[in-house]
Motif scaffolding. Structure first.
Motif, short mmCIF file in Angstrom:
data_model
loop_
_atom_site.label_atom_id
_atom_site.label_comp_id
_atom_site.label_asym_id
_atom_site.label_seq_id
_atom_site.Cartn_x
_atom_site.Cartn_y
_atom_site.Cartn_z
N ALA A 42 0.80 -1.22 0.00
CA ALA A 42 0.00 0.00 0.00
C ALA A 42 0.83 1.27 0.00
CB ALA A 42 -0.94 0.00 1.20
N VAL A 43 1.94 1.30 0.70
CA VAL A 43 2.72 2.54 0.81
C VAL A 43 3.28 2.99 -0.54
CG1 VAL A 43 4.78 3.57 1.83
CG2 VAL A 43 3.19 2.31 3.26
N PRO A 44 3.94 2.11 -1.31
CA PRO A 44 4.42 2.57 -2.63
C PRO A 44 3.27 2.96 -3.56
CG PRO A 44 5.57 0.58 -2.00
CD PRO A 44 4.46 0.77 -1.02
N GLY A 45 2.19 2.20 -3.52
CA GLY A 45 1.04 2.53 -4.37
C GLY A 45 0.42 3.87 -4.03
N ALA A 46 0.24 4.12 -2.75
CA ALA A 46 -0.33 5.40 -2.32
C ALA A 46 0.63 6.55 -2.65
CB ALA A 46 -0.63 5.37 -0.83
N PHE A 47 1.92 6.30 -2.45
CA PHE A 47 2.92 7.34 -2.71
C PHE A 47 2.92 7.73 -4.19
CE2 PHE A 47 7.35 8.79 -3.39
CZ PHE A 47 7.36 9.85 -2.51
N VAL A 48 2.91 6.74 -5.07
CA VAL A 48 2.93 7.06 -6.50
C VAL A 48 1.60 7.69 -6.92
CG1 VAL A 48 2.10 4.87 -7.49
CG2 VAL A 48 3.77 6.22 -8.72
N GLY A 49 0.51 7.29 -6.30
CA GLY A 49 -0.78 7.92 -6.61
C GLY A 49 -0.81 9.38 -6.23
N ILE A 50 -0.29 9.70 -5.07
CA ILE A 50 -0.25 11.10 -4.61
C ILE A 50 0.71 11.91 -5.49
CG2 ILE A 50 0.48 12.60 -2.71
CD1 ILE A 50 -0.62 10.40 -0.82
N LEU A 51 1.87 11.31 -5.81
CA LEU A 51 2.81 12.02 -6.68
C LEU A 51 2.19 12.31 -8.04
CD1 LEU A 51 6.25 10.27 -6.06
CD2 LEU A 51 5.58 12.58 -5.41
N ARG A 52 1.49 11.34 -8.56
CA ARG A 52 0.87 11.51 -9.88
C ARG A 52 -0.23 12.57 -9.86
NH1 ARG A 52 0.79 12.84 -14.06
NH2 ARG A 52 -0.13 11.82 -15.85
N LEU A 53 -0.92 12.70 -8.75
CA LEU A 53 -1.93 13.74 -8.65
C LEU A 53 -1.32 15.14 -8.56
CD1 LEU A 53 -4.52 12.20 -6.18
CD2 LEU A 53 -4.87 12.73 -8.59
N LEU A 54 -0.17 15.24 -7.90
CA LEU A 54 0.42 16.54 -7.65
C LEU A 54 1.37 17.02 -8.74
CD1 LEU A 54 1.21 16.17 -3.84
CD2 LEU A 54 -0.73 17.34 -4.90
N PHE A 55 2.03 16.07 -9.44
CA PHE A 55 3.08 16.45 -10.38
C PHE A 55 2.82 15.81 -11.74
CE2 PHE A 55 5.14 16.24 -6.16
CZ PHE A 55 5.47 17.57 -6.02
N THR A 56 3.62 16.21 -12.71
CA THR A 56 3.55 15.59 -14.04
C THR A 56 4.15 14.19 -13.96
OG1 THR A 56 5.71 16.42 -14.71
CG2 THR A 56 3.80 17.83 -15.16
N TYR A 57 3.96 13.41 -14.99
CA TYR A 57 4.43 12.03 -15.01
C TYR A 57 5.94 11.95 -14.83
CZ TYR A 57 5.03 7.21 -16.42
OH TYR A 57 5.37 5.88 -16.45
N GLU A 58 6.68 12.81 -15.54
CA GLU A 58 8.14 12.78 -15.47
C GLU A 58 8.65 13.16 -14.08
OE1 GLU A 58 6.49 14.47 -17.93
OE2 GLU A 58 6.77 12.90 -19.46
#
Length: 115
Positions: A42-58
């Motif tokens: 859950a932690v990596p999945g949630a982290f990447v989800g939050i990053l993807r919401l806040l920033f561009t893909y790159e």
């Protein structure tokens, strides 16, 4: 009725979660193991989800390695004496989950390439 008779008639009430013993020997093991499983998935999945919401893909892709900072929590739990048993089982849960995920992924990849 006298007080002696009243005390004999009334039975002690059970609390609703009397069976849930936090000091039971297996409590730390079971909760630690499943917390480790959840931590790995859950932690990596949630982290990447939050990053993807806040920033561009790159940008999210560049910031993803910072998820390793989350390992500070189980390491801190290992240091403290009171939570050491929980943290040991948490690491076992993390390792077993990672091995199962990597094993299944390698088998799927093998059968996809072989077929």
């Amino acid at each position: 009725m006298e007080t002696d008779e009243m005390s004999q008639v009334e039975e002690p009430r059970e609390r609703p979660f009397e069976w849930w013993h936090h000091s039971h020997p297996t409590f730390a093991g079971i909760t630690g193991f499943f917390a480790g499983m959840l931590f790995v998935t859950a932690v990596p999945g949630a982290f990447v989800g939050i990053l993807r919401l806040l920033f561009t893909y790159e940008t999210a892709e560049q910031l993803f390695p910072f998820v390793l900072l989350a390992l500070a929590l189980p390491i801190f739990l290992l240091i403290k004496r009171k939570t050491r048993r929980f943290a040991q089982f948490m690491f076992v849960g993390m390792v077993v989950t990672a091995l199962v995920v990597l094993g299944v992924a390698s088998l799927v990849l093998y059968f996809m390439v072989d077929a």
